[in-house]
Design a protein around this motif. Structure first.
Motif, short mmCIF file in Angstrom:
data_model
loop_
_atom_site.label_atom_id
_atom_site.label_comp_id
_atom_site.label_asym_id
_atom_site.label_seq_id
_atom_site.Cartn_x
_atom_site.Cartn_y
_atom_site.Cartn_z
N SER A 112 -29.14 18.16 18.47
CA SER A 112 -27.86 18.16 19.18
C SER A 112 -28.09 18.23 20.68
N ALA A 113 -29.04 19.09 21.09
CA ALA A 113 -29.32 19.22 22.51
C ALA A 113 -29.80 17.88 23.07
N LEU A 114 -30.64 17.21 22.31
CA LEU A 114 -31.17 15.93 22.79
C LEU A 114 -30.06 14.89 22.88
N LEU A 115 -29.11 14.96 21.94
CA LEU A 115 -28.00 14.00 21.99
C LEU A 115 -27.18 14.19 23.26
N VAL A 116 -26.92 15.46 23.58
CA VAL A 116 -26.17 15.71 24.82
C VAL A 116 -26.98 15.21 26.01
N GLY A 117 -28.27 15.51 25.99
CA GLY A 117 -29.14 15.07 27.08
C GLY A 117 -29.17 13.55 27.20
N ALA A 118 -29.04 12.86 26.05
CA ALA A 118 -29.10 11.40 26.07
C ALA A 118 -28.00 10.81 26.93
N ILE A 119 -26.85 11.50 26.96
CA ILE A 119 -25.75 11.00 27.81
C ILE A 119 -26.21 10.95 29.26
N LEU A 120 -26.88 12.04 29.68
CA LEU A 120 -27.35 12.08 31.07
C LEU A 120 -28.34 10.95 31.33
N LEU A 121 -29.19 10.70 30.34
CA LEU A 121 -30.19 9.65 30.52
C LEU A 121 -29.53 8.28 30.59
N LEU A 122 -28.53 8.06 29.72
CA LEU A 122 -27.87 6.76 29.70
C LEU A 122 -27.17 6.48 31.03
N ILE A 123 -26.63 7.53 31.63
CA ILE A 123 -25.92 7.33 32.89
C ILE A 123 -26.85 6.77 33.96
N VAL A 124 -28.11 7.25 33.98
CA VAL A 124 -29.04 6.72 34.98
C VAL A 124 -29.82 5.52 34.42
#
Lengths: 329, 380, 311
Positions: free
Chosen positions: B18-30
């Motif tokens: 779950s933590a990684l999924l949330v983090g993925a949003i941040l990654l996708l933005i950049v």
């Protein structure tokens, strides 16, 4: 179990071989890795170097130069992991932009004899380690002369970070410059005890100004806070260091001693092309153009022509070796 | 009651994902590819000799600091002064190592390690004593002492302890000269950063386990931690227990400091504590405050730190994302803990169809007798 | 140098500096006091401050008005408070560790958002000082206390307000009982969970405002790590002030005045190594507390998650 470990070891060797081959294929391309203590947008030390490396990339061509950057690696332990990884990925030139990286480079460099490493401010170059060394005291001397001429209160404030390295060189040179033209002017040096506390730097600048200083200067990334604080008071000028910082206070930042990192990086790239992977101690000085005094065009009228001429003369004397700016012993 | 290990593991995995999924949003933005990023982050630390040894090298100070945290926590005191204690320990040991640098390494090495332990112990004992005898809260004193240690370090490094060549050349960088080669902690695997400190840390973890659970002093400390009042009735000197716990805790942090110096840097320089004083707390809590649990916990936390850092390089993203994802990870893991401690929470979720047992709560006016129990601070 | 320090203008300068330096500590520490009074300790103040600092700055930069920045910072405070509440209250996590997680999350996210939205250092128009009519004309006192921007007044005003709320309202009584004897509060029909959530949100808004003060009311800019550990000092000051608003005011002023004094001592020319000046506020804070030590009972249930089932 034994079989498994053999399998793992052979896989490791295989992957190492593969990455080595990949490295050879890209022999035409120079791969530069940059390790930064703060961030690429700190408007001082780290941003200056980043722009220098990017300028080299722009000049030699995007296809000829690859650039990788790791930020916020102020403490050498974390930086070492990054440096080692870049080295094992086949980067050609790894620039660890800070004095604190000297010991980790000395440890890692011998294991990657074909890779060039660089660090600075420093002087201990080795087989494959370049050390670069801005002579911060030289430009500081010139800015000191300027401050001494411009101050009306005869009080000049210095917002220092930690009394070490560049800050010592800069402040020492600055004081000499002030004393050379105006022995009555008082240089007041104070430190915040940190490199990055911009709010504290702002408060220190305010204290300096409240106590009568009308020209301020300082080093490290925290000074942006001090510059903004100076911008609130008309008639106060800031003399910057590292790079041109006039963008955040166009009516306050009078000059800056800017380091030309591009020339340093270019030099290291050239050395590599000549087959030299390290061992050079690269100096940034007024003489070789590694240091420049940048005058904010907005405010050039503030500096009287005779003062400008005097500074130009002193600059020439430093370049010719007629004037030597002392370093603390 | 605890859940089975399989359920525990499943909960942990769900939390991390779950933590990684949330983090993925941040990654996708950049515009970074989360798969490339996470592959580097999760596999990087384990898929090469470099990764494994770096992880172990990172785990070493985490483990040593963490051992101190375990002792303090078990004795009922939270030590967030690890940073300062690491610094003072490393300082004391460096002074010893530089003063007696001509001595035989056989004598000097143990002496240096001991000095590191004692330096940290002394600096840890200060907040312990302040708490025990002056009732100064240890969170306050340790935060202040961390800042003080940092300034002391810089003062000594740019003054009496500075490397003479730094002065001679005029660079003036605050670091000591290299310590005698004979006392460097040797490498376990050449060409890596893994050094003997790792073995020292593991051996000490076992020692701490024996100390806390198999000795009288250890038992007393835990009794103080379990309930100071009860311990006092049982005749255990609580004050001395607190000081001892903080001293031991600081000692291990000090040891972590000098082990970093002897194993990694080979000289003392600014930034030696590198935040381990704080991350060691997280590692200790992930290890369930148990010295043996701490070993895998430090290793995993070291891998998380290293992997996140490798991710930054794999997809060229701002360093701040790394810290953010680590933060999210800590929040998710610590937040999921309740499902491990209280298996009925898991049941609640898995068995949705069952009607929830809600407890009726009737508002009752607050009586004045309850109000008088509040313990008014005397200032008002 | 001593005679220089005793000049009236210098004394005024020192105290004025101290008042400004105290403002973020005061806001954040008063907020943390509410958290702790209700039984939750929040080590994540630093992360919330960074988020408040960035979001306040960014919205002010884009909208051109620092007031929108303040509004946005309040929003961030609510969000971070609810997040901390979710982890620490609903999920009953160990608060020390969730606080550290929140700290990493906040500091990281602020840096990340700064990079993707702005990406370079730039100044903004912050709040201007408002001279309070008549009072600011007073000699000495006027300059020290009545010539700041509104956030400074607000922070100091919050001291009596917090005191009043905590001790003179039933709601304050409920807060204190949630932190002291949550079981008893629960049997009396109070929702400990709701009280703790509310306090966390209030505390977090205060921390976010403390951060926003740094960007909008102090430096008029944002840069990486602008909070520089102030959040942790604020937590420490709650213990210094022993959970009382007046005590926190004393602690924040004491710490900041010593800090201001050491800056001025350096500015006026100092003959001791500057490190000793820099560490002075930390040393003296410990000493002050040691000298003034006495037995105090804090919120008894501090740090203990509350659940009805009981453990």
């Amino acid at each position: 179990m034994k079989k498994l470990s053999i399998l793992i070891v052979s896989l490791l060797i295989l992957s190492a071989l593969l990455s080595a081959c990949a490295g050879q294929q890209q022999a035409q391309k120079i791969r530069i890795a940059l390790i930064l203590p703060s961030t690429v947008d700190d408007l001082s030390w780290s941003q200056g170097m980043t722009e220098g490396v990017k300028a080299v990339q722009a000049e030699l061509g995007e296809d000829k130069v690859e650039v990788a950057i790791s930020e916020r690696l102020g403490n050498p332990t974390d930086a070492a992991a990054a440096i080692r990884q870049y080295a094992s990925q086949g980067f050609d030139l790894i620039i660890a932009h800070g004095s604190q990286y000297q010991s980790v480079l000395e440890e890692i460099a011998p294991e990657f004899p074909k890779t060039s490493f660089a660090y600075g401010t420093g002087f201990q170059a080795h087989d494959n380690i370049f050390a670069y060394d801005p002579q911060a005291q030289e430009g500081a001397y010139l800015q000191g002369m300027l401050a001494a001429k411009l101050t009306k209160t005869n009080i000049i404030g210095v917002v220092g970070p930690i009394e070490a390295g560049d800050a010592i060189k800069y402040n020492y040179g600055f004081e000499q410059g002030v004393k050379a033209v105006n022995p009555d002017a008082e240089v007041r040096i104070a430190y915040t005890g940190s490199f990055g506390d911009i709010a504290k730097a702002a408060e220190l600048a305010k204290a300096h100004m409240d106590a009568g200083a009308d020209i301020l200067t300082g080093t490290a990334q925290q000074t942006v806070g001090a510059i903004r604080a100076c911008a609130e008071r008309p008639g106060v000028y800031w003399l910057g260091n590292d790079m041109d910082q006039s963008s955040i206070a166009p009516n306050t930042v009078l000059t800056a001693q800017a380091y030309d990192w591009k020339s340093v990086v270019m030099q290291m790239v050239k050395f590599r092309q000549e087959g030299k992977v390290g061992g050079e101690h690269l100096v940034l000085s007024l003489a070789n153009g590694g240091l420049n005094i940048v005058v904010n065009p907005n405010l050039s009228s503030v500096i009287p022509a005779d003062v400008m001429a005097m500074i130009e003369q002193a600059k020439k004397d430093i370049i010719d070796g007629k004037l030597v700016v002392e370093l603390p012993k | 009651m605890k859940s089975s290990y399989r359920v525990q593991l499943a909960i942990l995995v769900i939390a991390v994902i779950s933590a990684l999924l949330v983090g993925a949003i941040l990654l996708l933005i950049v515009r970074a590819n989360p798969f490339t990023a996470y592959r580097a982050m999760l596999l990087g630390p384990f898929s090469s000799l470099y990764g494994l040894t770096e992880t172990a090298a990172k785990a070493t100070p985490l483990m040593l600091v963490g051992l101190g945290i375990v002792i303090a926590f078990r004795s009922g005191i939270l030590n967030i002064g690890g940073e300062g204690q690491m610094i003072i320990g490393a300082l004391a040991a460096t002074v010893v190592a530089l003063t007696f640098q001509n001595w035989s390494p056989l004598v000097l090495l143990p002496l240096t390690l001991l000095a590191g332990f004692l330096g940290g112990a002394l600096y840890g004992a200060i907040p312990g004593a302040l708490r025990a005898y002056f009732n100064v809260n240890e969170i306050l004193s340790t935060i202040m002492l961390n800042a003080i240690a940092q300034q002391v370090l810089v003062f000594l490094l740019r003054g009496p302890l500075i490397d003479p060549t730094e002065i001679a050349y005029g660079t003036g960088f605050p670091q000591t000269q290299q310590l005698a080669k004979g006392i460097w902690l040797g490498k376990l695997i050449p060409q890596t950063r893994l050094h003997w400190g790792f073995i020292i840390a593991i051996v000490l973890a076992i020692f701490v386990y024996i100390f806390l659970w198999r000795t009288v002093i250890g038992y007393r400390l835990r009794a103080v931690g379990a309930g100071p009042k009860a311990a006092r009735y049982a005749g255990i000197p609580v004050e001395r227990g607190l000081i001892l716990a903080m001293a031991l805790s600081g000692g291990f942090a000090g040891l972590a400091g000098i082990v970093e110096v002897l194993g990694i840097h080979h000289r003392l320089l600014d930034g030696v504590s590198a935040g381990y004083g704080f991350t060691g707390i997280v590692a200790a809590l992930f290890g369930r405050l148990h010295p043996i649990g701490l070993i895998p916990a430090s290793f995993l936390f070291g891998a998380l730190v290293l992997g996140a850092d490798m991710m930054q390089r794999a997809v060229a993203i701002p360093a701040a994302i790394v810290l953010t994802i680590q933060g999210i990870m800590v929040l998710f893991v610590v937040g999921s803990d309740i499902f491990i401690r209280r298996p009925e929470w898991v049941e609640k979720i898995t068995a949705r169809w069952r009607p929830k047992a809600s407890q009726p709560a009737q508002p009752v006016a607050l009586s004045s007798s309850a109000a008088s129990d509040q313990g008014e601070p005397p200032r008002d | 140098m001593i005679d220089q320090l005793l000049q009236m203008s210098v004394i005024v300068g020192i105290i004025t500096t101290g008042v400004r330096l105290a403002t973020p500590f005061l806001l954040a520490a008063l907020g943390e006091m509410f958290d702790q009074r209700a039984g939750v300790y929040n080590l994540g103040v630093e992360g919330i401050m960074m988020m408040g600092a960035f979001v306040g700055f960014w919205v002010a930069l884009r909208s051109g008005s620092p007031w929108w920045g303040i509004l946005a910072a309040i929003g961030v405070g609510i969000f971070m408070g609810l997040l901390m509440g979710l982890i620490s209250i609903t999920l009953q996590a160990e608060q020390g560790i969730s606080g550290i997680g929140l700290y990493m999350f906040g500091v990281g996210l602020a840096g990340y958002l700064f990079r993707i939205t702005v990406g370079y250092i730039t100044g903004i128009e912050g709040f201007k000082p408002i001279a309070i009519p008549y009072l600011s004309d007073l000699p000495i006192v006027g300059q020290i206390f009545f010539n700041h921007n509104w956030m400074v007044y607000f922070a100091f005003l919050m001291v009596p307000v917090s005191w009043f709320v905590l001790y003179k309202t039933t709601w304050g009584l409920k807060i204190r009982s949630a932190g002291m004897t949550p079981e008893a509060a629960d049997t009396l029909g109070l929702s400990v969970v709701a009280i703790r959530y509310t306090c966390l949100v209030i505390g977090s808004i205060a921390a976010a405002l403390a951060g926003a003060f740094l960007t909008l009311g102090h430096t008029n800019m944002y840069a990486d790590n602008i909070s520089a550990g102030r959040g942790f000092i604020a937590v420490a000051l709650v213990y210094f002030g022993r959970w009382s608003p007046w005590g926190i005011l004393g602690g924040a002023l004491f710490f900041s005045l010593v800090d201001a004094l050491q800056l001025w001592v350096q500015v006026l020319g100092l003959n001791i190594p500057y490190e000793f000046a820099v560490m002075a506020p930390y040393v003296l804070t410990i000493l002050a507390l040691t000298v003034a030590a006495r037995q105090i009972w804090g919120p008894a249930a501090l740090g203990k998650p509350f659940n009805r089932e009981g453990d």
